[in-house]
Design an enzyme around this catalytic site. Structure first.
Site, PDB file in Angstrom:
ATOM      1  N   ARG A 103      62.259 141.757  -8.805  1.00  0.00           N
ATOM      2  CA  ARG A 103      60.843 141.563  -9.173  1.00  0.00           C
ATOM      3  C   ARG A 103      60.246 142.675 -10.032  1.00  0.00           C
ATOM      4  O   ARG A 103      60.603 143.831  -9.886  1.00  0.00           O
ATOM      5  CB  ARG A 103      60.013 141.440  -7.889  1.00  0.00           C
ATOM      6  CG  ARG A 103      60.380 140.199  -7.107  1.00  0.00           C
ATOM      7  CD  ARG A 103      59.653 140.111  -5.778  1.00  0.00           C
ATOM      8  NE  ARG A 103      59.996 138.838  -5.138  1.00  0.00           N
ATOM      9  CZ  ARG A 103      61.133 138.609  -4.491  1.00  0.00           C
ATOM     10  NH1 ARG A 103      62.039 139.561  -4.373  1.00  0.00           N
ATOM     11  NH2 ARG A 103      61.385 137.424  -3.967  1.00  0.00           N
ATOM     12  N   HIS A 128      63.687 137.657 -11.407  1.00  0.00           N
ATOM     13  CA  HIS A 128      64.981 137.274 -11.980  1.00  0.00           C
ATOM     14  C   HIS A 128      64.917 136.805 -13.438  1.00  0.00           C
ATOM     15  O   HIS A 128      65.533 135.808 -13.815  1.00  0.00           O
ATOM     16  CB  HIS A 128      65.628 136.178 -11.122  1.00  0.00           C
ATOM     17  CG  HIS A 128      66.017 136.642  -9.739  1.00  0.00           C
ATOM     18  ND1 HIS A 128      66.226 137.951  -9.416  1.00  0.00           N
ATOM     19  CD2 HIS A 128      66.259 135.937  -8.593  1.00  0.00           C
ATOM     20  CE1 HIS A 128      66.565 138.049  -8.138  1.00  0.00           C
ATOM     21  NE2 HIS A 128      66.589 136.847  -7.613  1.00  0.00           N
ATOM     22  N   HIS A 201      74.236 136.563  -8.463  1.00  0.00           N
ATOM     23  CA  HIS A 201      73.519 136.052  -7.294  1.00  0.00           C
ATOM     24  C   HIS A 201      74.391 135.124  -6.440  1.00  0.00           C
ATOM     25  O   HIS A 201      73.918 134.084  -5.964  1.00  0.00           O
ATOM     26  CB  HIS A 201      72.256 135.326  -7.758  1.00  0.00           C
ATOM     27  CG  HIS A 201      71.107 135.402  -6.804  1.00  0.00           C
ATOM     28  ND1 HIS A 201      71.183 134.927  -5.517  1.00  0.00           N
ATOM     29  CD2 HIS A 201      69.854 135.904  -6.946  1.00  0.00           C
ATOM     30  CE1 HIS A 201      70.020 135.110  -4.918  1.00  0.00           C
ATOM     31  NE2 HIS A 201      69.192 135.708  -5.765  1.00  0.00           N
ATOM     32  N   ASP A 273      65.441 140.788   2.981  1.00  0.00           N
ATOM     33  CA  ASP A 273      65.327 140.518   1.542  1.00  0.00           C
ATOM     34  C   ASP A 273      64.862 141.837   0.923  1.00  0.00           C
ATOM     35  O   ASP A 273      63.773 141.924   0.369  1.00  0.00           O
ATOM     36  CB  ASP A 273      64.330 139.374   1.291  1.00  0.00           C
ATOM     37  CG  ASP A 273      64.396 138.869  -0.152  1.00  0.00           C
ATOM     38  OD1 ASP A 273      65.191 139.407  -0.935  1.00  0.00           O
ATOM     39  OD2 ASP A 273      63.639 137.936  -0.476  1.00  0.00           O
ATOM     40  N   GLU A 338      73.420 141.616  -3.831  1.00  0.00           N
ATOM     41  CA  GLU A 338      73.196 141.739  -5.280  1.00  0.00           C
ATOM     42  C   GLU A 338      73.117 143.217  -5.647  1.00  0.00           C
ATOM     43  O   GLU A 338      72.148 143.895  -5.315  1.00  0.00           O
ATOM     44  CB  GLU A 338      71.870 141.054  -5.655  1.00  0.00           C
ATOM     45  CG  GLU A 338      71.753 139.616  -5.186  1.00  0.00           C
ATOM     46  CD  GLU A 338      70.288 139.191  -5.043  1.00  0.00           C
ATOM     47  OE1 GLU A 338      69.506 139.388  -5.977  1.00  0.00           O
ATOM     48  OE2 GLU A 338      69.935 138.665  -3.976  1.00  0.00           O
TER      49      GLU A 338
HETATM   50  C1  GLA Z   1      66.479 137.154  -4.448  1.00  0.00           C
HETATM   51  C2  GLA Z   1      65.122 137.500  -3.988  1.00  0.00           C
HETATM   52  C3  GLA Z   1      64.697 136.561  -2.926  1.00  0.00           C
HETATM   53  C4  GLA Z   1      64.790 135.128  -3.383  1.00  0.00           C
HETATM   54  C5  GLA Z   1      66.173 134.849  -3.868  1.00  0.00           C
HETATM   55  C6  GLA Z   1      66.267 133.476  -4.457  1.00  0.00           C
HETATM   56  O1  GLA Z   1      67.441 137.544  -3.581  1.00  0.00           O
HETATM   57  O2  GLA Z   1      65.012 138.826  -3.551  1.00  0.00           O
HETATM   58  O3  GLA Z   1      63.405 136.842  -2.531  1.00  0.00           O
HETATM   59  O4  GLA Z   1      63.879 134.913  -4.425  1.00  0.00           O
HETATM   60  O5  GLA Z   1      66.548 135.793  -4.832  1.00  0.00           O
HETATM   61  O6  GLA Z   1      65.711 132.492  -3.653  1.00  0.00           O
END
Ligand code: GLA
Length: 371
Positions: A103, A128, A201, A273, A338
């Site tokens: 982000r 992304h 991803h 996350d 990731e």
């Molecule tokens: C990344 C983001 C998550 C989500 C996924 C896709 O990992 O950090 O918050 O958006 O991609 O769903």
């Protein structure tokens, strides 16, 4: 005359019996996009028996087999059988992410005194690479055959594409290695200062892509700090110690153990996350994560030159979309590791820089190795 025929027969037999070496990379059709352009699928294999399928649509890994404790190979990444399914319902399954993975707050950043506004595709933020990131474009593909087959993908992201400055020439090379590892090399150059953060991803489920929730997987992250985030998942700027929190994966731990904890950060991420940061933020290739599935005995190690890793536990997966082959992926049936630079780095000067200037070469490597 008889001798003559006999001679011809001998020559033909010799020619036919001269075995053509089997190719370790094969190309097939993967479907057609709305604008009529065709996507291809490349199947890479090694002598050990591993098979990785990659399409030039998004540079996406669509399938990847790995051996269990009895040597049985099974598909351990989430994905679909046709490009139409990816267009219709994929949350970045197996794709290359760019120009900026993760982000950027408000989709806005300032570089060389100019401010750039990106599309907002994740609440108030850009995620992304925007609405049409590198996961949704067709890459130019060059297969390279050999004992360790490679797929070289290139893409020119034009100046202004998705709001980013500079023509960015990107090359991503997938190499399937003999020792059941997939190496991903990322490279990029620009003609105007820009920001870059590339990653892959892939969603893994080491028990098999249809095996259900990943919460029994056991994870180790070689990181003693992580980046706490705001409600919209933007890092606050703090590098918080994991010790004594549910974010501590310095020793192998079940993913499910702390995923439901009443912790503000878990609540914001709806589970894990978050970005874990390494003490070594240099560019050496180092082991950063290990994950295993006790049921199948499959175990994978992650090595990277990157300074951080986003561990996402599939919290936004709904299973709502059913692909052509009836493939759907419910809540938390895959996890992502990731490798990347920190989220929102363009707006956070204390984070390692993600800017790329003309004349510089962006270069990172990540390896996913099965043990
Ligand atoms: C990344 C983001 C998550 C989500 C996924 C896709 O990992 O950090 O918050 O958006 O991609 O769903």
């Amino acid at each position: 005359m008889k001798t003559y025929y006999w001679l011809i027969l001998c020559i033909m037999t010799a020619a036919c019996s001269k075995e053509k070496p089997a190719s370790n990379i094969l190309k097939s059709d993967f479907g057609v996009l709305a604008d009529g352009s065709k996507a291809d699928l490349y199947t890479l294999t090694n002598a050990a028996g591993m098979e990785v399928k990659i399409t030039n649509y998004g540079g996406t890994i669509t399938s990847w087999t790995a051996p269990d404790r009895n040597g049985k190979y099974e598909n351990i990444t989430l994905g679909y059988e046709t490009v139409e399914d990816y267009v219709a319902g994929s949350p970045y399954f197996g794709a290359i992410i760019g120009r900026y993975g993760n982000r950027i707050a408000g989709g806005k950043f300032t570089l060389a005194d100019s401010t750039w506004q990106l599309p907002l595709n994740d609440g108030p933020n850009s995620l992304h690479g925007g609405e049409k990131g590198f996961d949704k474009v067709l890459w130019e593909a060059t297969p390279v055959d050999g004992e360790e087959p490679q797929l070289k993908l290139t893409y020119l992201s034009k100046d202004g594409e998705q709001g980013y400055p500079g023509n960015l020439n990107v090359t991503v090379t997938y190499t399937l290695q003999k020792d059941n590892a997939l190496k991903i090399d990322y490279e990029a150059t620009t003609d105007k200062e820009t920001v870059v953060n590339l990653t892959n991803h892939a969603y893994f489920n080491l028990a098999g892509r249809k095996a259900g929730p990943i919460t029994d997987h056991v994870l180790t992250l070689h990181a003693d700090r992580y980046l706490p985030v705001s409600e919209t998942l933007i890092p606050t700027g703090e590098r918080r110690a994991v010790a004594g929190t549910v974010f501590d994966f310095t020793k192998a731990k079940r993913i499910g153990e702390g995923i439901g904890a009443s912790d503000e950060q878990i609540r914001f991420g709806k589970g894990y996350d978050h970005c874990w940061v390494f003490t070594d933020s240099g560019t050496t290739l180092k082991p950063v994560a290990r994950v295993s599935d006790p049921k199948s005995g499959r175990e994978m190690e992650v090595l990277t030159t990157e300074p951080a890793i986003q561990f996402y536990s599939g919290n936004f997966m709904t299973g709502e979309y059913k692909g052509k082959g009836g493939l759907s992926y419910p809540y938390r049936t895959g996890f992502c590791l990731e490798t990347q630079h920190y989220p929102d780095s363009p707006n956070q000067p204390s984070f390692p820089s993600t800017s790329l200037k003309p004349g510089e070469i962006y270069k990172t490597t990540t390896v996913y190795r099965f043990l």
